[in-house]
Design a protein around this motif. Sequence first.
Motif, PDB file in Angstrom:
ATOM      1  N   CYS A  78      48.179 -10.234  28.369  1.00 14.96           N
ATOM      2  CA  CYS A  78      48.698  -9.129  29.179  1.00 14.96           C
ATOM      3  C   CYS A  78      47.850  -7.907  28.892  1.00 14.96           C
ATOM      4  N   ALA A  79      47.139  -7.423  29.894  1.00 14.01           N
ATOM      5  CA  ALA A  79      46.176  -6.332  29.710  1.00 14.01           C
ATOM      6  C   ALA A  79      46.828  -5.023  29.299  1.00 14.01           C
ATOM      7  N   ALA A  80      48.119  -4.860  29.552  1.00 12.07           N
ATOM      8  CA  ALA A  80      48.790  -3.604  29.205  1.00 12.07           C
ATOM      9  C   ALA A  80      49.090  -3.510  27.716  1.00 12.07           C
ATOM     10  N   MET A  81      48.949  -4.615  26.995  1.00 13.69           N
ATOM     11  CA  MET A  81      49.323  -4.662  25.577  1.00 13.69           C
ATOM     12  C   MET A  81      48.099  -4.439  24.683  1.00 13.69           C
ATOM     13  N   PRO A  82      48.317  -4.065  23.416  1.00  5.44           N
ATOM     14  CA  PRO A  82      47.208  -3.709  22.529  1.00  5.44           C
ATOM     15  C   PRO A  82      46.235  -4.859  22.282  1.00  5.44           C
ATOM     16  N   VAL A  83      44.961  -4.529  22.163  1.00  2.00           N
ATOM     17  CA  VAL A  83      43.922  -5.528  21.924  1.00  2.00           C
ATOM     18  C   VAL A  83      44.138  -6.221  20.577  1.00  2.00           C
ATOM     19  N   ASP A  97      33.198   7.497   0.210  1.00  2.00           N
ATOM     20  CA  ASP A  97      34.262   6.559  -0.123  1.00  2.00           C
ATOM     21  C   ASP A  97      34.967   6.123   1.154  1.00  2.00           C
ATOM     22  N   PHE A  98      35.762   5.073   1.061  1.00  2.00           N
ATOM     23  CA  PHE A  98      36.425   4.531   2.244  1.00  2.00           C
ATOM     24  C   PHE A  98      37.792   3.991   1.856  1.00  2.00           C
ATOM     25  N   ASN A  99      38.729   4.051   2.815  1.00  4.75           N
ATOM     26  CA  ASN A  99      40.078   3.537   2.628  1.00  4.75           C
ATOM     27  C   ASN A  99      40.244   2.310   3.509  1.00  4.75           C
ATOM     28  N   LEU A 100      40.592   1.186   2.895  1.00  5.17           N
ATOM     29  CA  LEU A 100      40.675  -0.073   3.631  1.00  5.17           C
ATOM     30  C   LEU A 100      41.978  -0.236   4.413  1.00  5.17           C
ATOM     31  N   LEU A 101      42.985   0.571   4.099  1.00  4.81           N
ATOM     32  CA  LEU A 101      44.251   0.476   4.826  1.00  4.81           C
ATOM     33  C   LEU A 101      44.767   1.890   5.089  1.00  4.81           C
ATOM     34  N   PRO A 102      44.107   2.604   6.003  1.00  6.91           N
ATOM     35  CA  PRO A 102      44.478   4.005   6.237  1.00  6.91           C
ATOM     36  C   PRO A 102      45.810   4.176   6.943  1.00  6.91           C
ATOM     37  N   GLU A 103      46.309   3.130   7.632  1.00  2.00           N
ATOM     38  CA  GLU A 103      47.577   3.262   8.342  1.00  2.00           C
ATOM     39  C   GLU A 103      48.721   2.692   7.512  1.00  2.00           C
ATOM     40  N   GLY A 104      49.924   3.228   7.727  1.00  2.00           N
ATOM     41  CA  GLY A 104      51.098   2.729   7.040  1.00  2.00           C
ATOM     42  C   GLY A 104      51.748   1.604   7.824  1.00  2.00           C
ATOM     43  N   GLY A 105      52.981   1.254   7.421  1.00  3.82           N
ATOM     44  CA  GLY A 105      53.733   0.254   8.164  1.00  3.82           C
ATOM     45  C   GLY A 105      53.327  -1.173   7.895  1.00  3.82           C
ATOM     46  N   HIS A 106      52.858  -1.475   6.666  1.00  2.26           N
ATOM     47  CA  HIS A 106      52.515  -2.837   6.273  1.00  2.26           C
ATOM     48  C   HIS A 106      53.192  -3.148   4.941  1.00  2.26           C
ATOM     49  N   LYS A 107      53.728  -4.343   4.804  1.00  6.74           N
ATOM     50  CA  LYS A 107      54.353  -4.736   3.547  1.00  6.74           C
ATOM     51  C   LYS A 107      53.311  -4.885   2.445  1.00  6.74           C
ATOM     52  N   ALA A 157      44.882 -13.688  17.841  1.00  5.32           N
ATOM     53  CA  ALA A 157      44.896 -12.728  16.736  1.00  5.32           C
ATOM     54  C   ALA A 157      46.026 -13.048  15.759  1.00  5.32           C
ATOM     55  N   PRO A 158      45.818 -12.756  14.460  1.00  5.17           N
ATOM     56  CA  PRO A 158      46.934 -12.841  13.514  1.00  5.17           C
ATOM     57  C   PRO A 158      47.911 -11.713  13.787  1.00  5.17           C
ATOM     58  N   ALA A 159      49.183 -11.968  13.615  1.00  2.00           N
ATOM     59  CA  ALA A 159      50.196 -10.946  13.859  1.00  2.00           C
ATOM     60  C   ALA A 159      49.978  -9.760  12.928  1.00  2.00           C
ATOM     61  N   SER A 160      50.108  -8.558  13.459  1.00  2.00           N
ATOM     62  CA  SER A 160      50.089  -7.345  12.638  1.00  2.00           C
ATOM     63  C   SER A 160      51.497  -7.091  12.125  1.00  2.00           C
ATOM     64  N   ARG A 207      51.702  -1.478  18.034  1.00  2.00           N
ATOM     65  CA  ARG A 207      50.964  -2.704  17.755  1.00  2.00           C
ATOM     66  C   ARG A 207      51.274  -3.838  18.722  1.00  2.00           C
ATOM     67  N   TYR A 208      52.425  -3.762  19.405  1.00  2.00           N
ATOM     68  CA  TYR A 208      52.830  -4.882  20.245  1.00  2.00           C
ATOM     69  C   TYR A 208      53.136  -4.536  21.707  1.00  2.00           C
ATOM     70  N   LEU A 209      53.429  -3.273  21.992  1.00  2.00           N
ATOM     71  CA  LEU A 209      53.743  -2.906  23.381  1.00  2.00           C
ATOM     72  C   LEU A 209      52.577  -2.226  24.079  1.00  2.00           C
ATOM     73  N   GLY A 210      51.984  -1.236  23.434  1.00  2.00           N
ATOM     74  CA  GLY A 210      50.930  -0.477  24.104  1.00  2.00           C
ATOM     75  C   GLY A 210      51.495   0.241  25.309  1.00  2.00           C
ATOM     76  N   GLU A 211      50.977  -0.063  26.494  1.00  2.10           N
ATOM     77  CA  GLU A 211      51.457   0.569  27.728  1.00  2.10           C
ATOM     78  C   GLU A 211      52.611  -0.201  28.364  1.00  2.10           C
ATOM     79  N   ALA A 212      52.930  -1.365  27.832  1.00  2.00           N
ATOM     80  CA  ALA A 212      54.018  -2.175  28.394  1.00  2.00           C
ATOM     81  C   ALA A 212      55.373  -1.624  27.944  1.00  2.00           C
ATOM     82  N   LYS A 213      56.384  -1.806  28.750  1.00  3.08           N
ATOM     83  CA  LYS A 213      57.734  -1.352  28.426  1.00  3.08           C
ATOM     84  C   LYS A 213      58.491  -2.391  27.602  1.00  3.08           C
ATOM     85  N   SER A 214      58.121  -3.657  27.742  1.00  5.68           N
ATOM     86  CA  SER A 214      58.758  -4.740  26.996  1.00  5.68           C
ATOM     87  C   SER A 214      57.712  -5.823  26.769  1.00  5.68           C
TER      88      SER A 214
END
Length: 542
Positions: free
Chosen positions: A426-431, A107-117, A437-440, A495-502
């Motif tokens: 910006c390479a420091a931010m998440p792929v 079986d599989f879960n299509l939305l294993p992470e939280g934090g989505h409306k 990309a559509p906004a997460s 989802r938006y900063l990754g390694e960046a501070k801002s």
Amino acid sequence: MTKIFETPLYPYVRSSDQDAGRPVRHAVVVLGAGPVGLATAIDLAQQGISVLVLDENDKVSWGSRAICFAKRPLEILDRLGCGQKMVDKGVVWNLGKVFFDERKVYDFNLLPEGGHKRPAFINLQQYYLEQYLVERALEIGRDTGLLELRGGNRVSAVEPQEDGVKLTVETPDGPYRIMADWLIACDGAGSPTRTMMGLDFQGRIFEDNFLIADVVMKADFPTERWFWFDPPFNKGQSALLHRQPDDVWRIDLQLGWDIDREAEKNPARVREKLKAMLGEEVEFELEWVSIYTFQCRRMEKFRHGRVIFAGDAAHQVSPFGARGANSGFQDTDNLAWKLKLVVDGTAPESLLDSYDEERVFAADENILNSSRSTDFITPKSHASRVFRDAVLELAEHHAFARPLVNSGRLSLPATYDGSPLNGPDCAAMPVRTRPGAPASDAPVAGGWLLDRLGDRFQLVTIDNEAPATLTIDGIPVERVALSAANDPTGALAARYLGEAKSAVYLMRPDQHVAARWETFDAGEVTKALRIATARSDNAGRG
């Protein structure tokens, strides 16, 4: 059968255009009052563009048709004012199970992470979706006068002109003619507009048929997607089971290629197959039966001058994977803001060429995934069947084999990598939130991020300073100021900063990322906005 199929929601009424001395000109005409046509019209009208929708019908579609609506289209429908109705009525699911013969493989879960409306998927009959969209369209029409929906109006001739399109419309009172500055054809897979313009699809038609049956029954199956390869009740073929609202269940049964379609749709034949699947003791009522053939095809181009195609009129994919209606909503989401800027004169007409580039790219991605699913579900040689069955055997006990199992790669939104509208990265931010990309979604102070985005250009700042508003070439840009400290879950930062501070994100009106930086620079934002509106190119950009 529910009365919703029988109720005219936008019955024919004689319009003033029919009594005009010469053809009345409209800014935008949409052909087809299905989900994609209605979504297009609502989106444009909400942005202040006057829209006329023409359809020869006056009711919702008969039968459940599209039933699986993914997270991204639900987010789009939130902007259109229908998302909550969809989720309230629909059946929410995240879990899928795959069976081989009678054994569960995994079986599989299509939305294993939280934090989505919104959930990964809901199931809802298409006729409910169409009802909600019609109600929303009529509401906008009453409140603003910007959206008119005409039933009983069939377009019989489409004549492209240099500066618009001339249409002949057939009605119970006879024909009349109108002009459209822009024509958006959302008139389905058999698009009469496409035929009248001498255009066609390119791609594959697969040698297989599937029976769809909507069954009303009381059943204690869990709310999950169940897919069988080679089940005992449909030997050598496949089957799919989905729950819908109102105790309606969708059952898909593979039939093979060389069949008598009318005989297979005979209710007695269908009942026999369903009893073999469900058991002799299960009581059920047939609500709708249809047969479809896998098709993975598209038009070579979606834009032809002042005529633009969207949804099934532009592309077709096999239903496994729920890519049809879901990709159609993403067509409208991509198109409406671009046409708005062109109509307003704040972007060149060439911006619409990016609709063609981005949505052809997305259609090719869907066609590739659907073709692979079809080839796995319906192997066309002995060797491919042996491979398929070996993968299923391995997947039951070994996790490495499970990604190879393809029971329909489920719909995901396209990321427009390589789009001419993409600005700096910006390479420091998440792929996952790169340009194109559509906004997460993520939790933010007071609610959800995506509820604060859309319908205009915006500058999302995270722990950064920027002006509250900017106006660039007549286009307003509104700041959305956020702080990672206000999200204790850490989702916004992840989802938006990754390694960046801002971070500073330039967001398109369709909630896709246009460009991003670690700090605000007015000159860089201006350049990126001009790229995102086709006023300059992105040569040399990351």
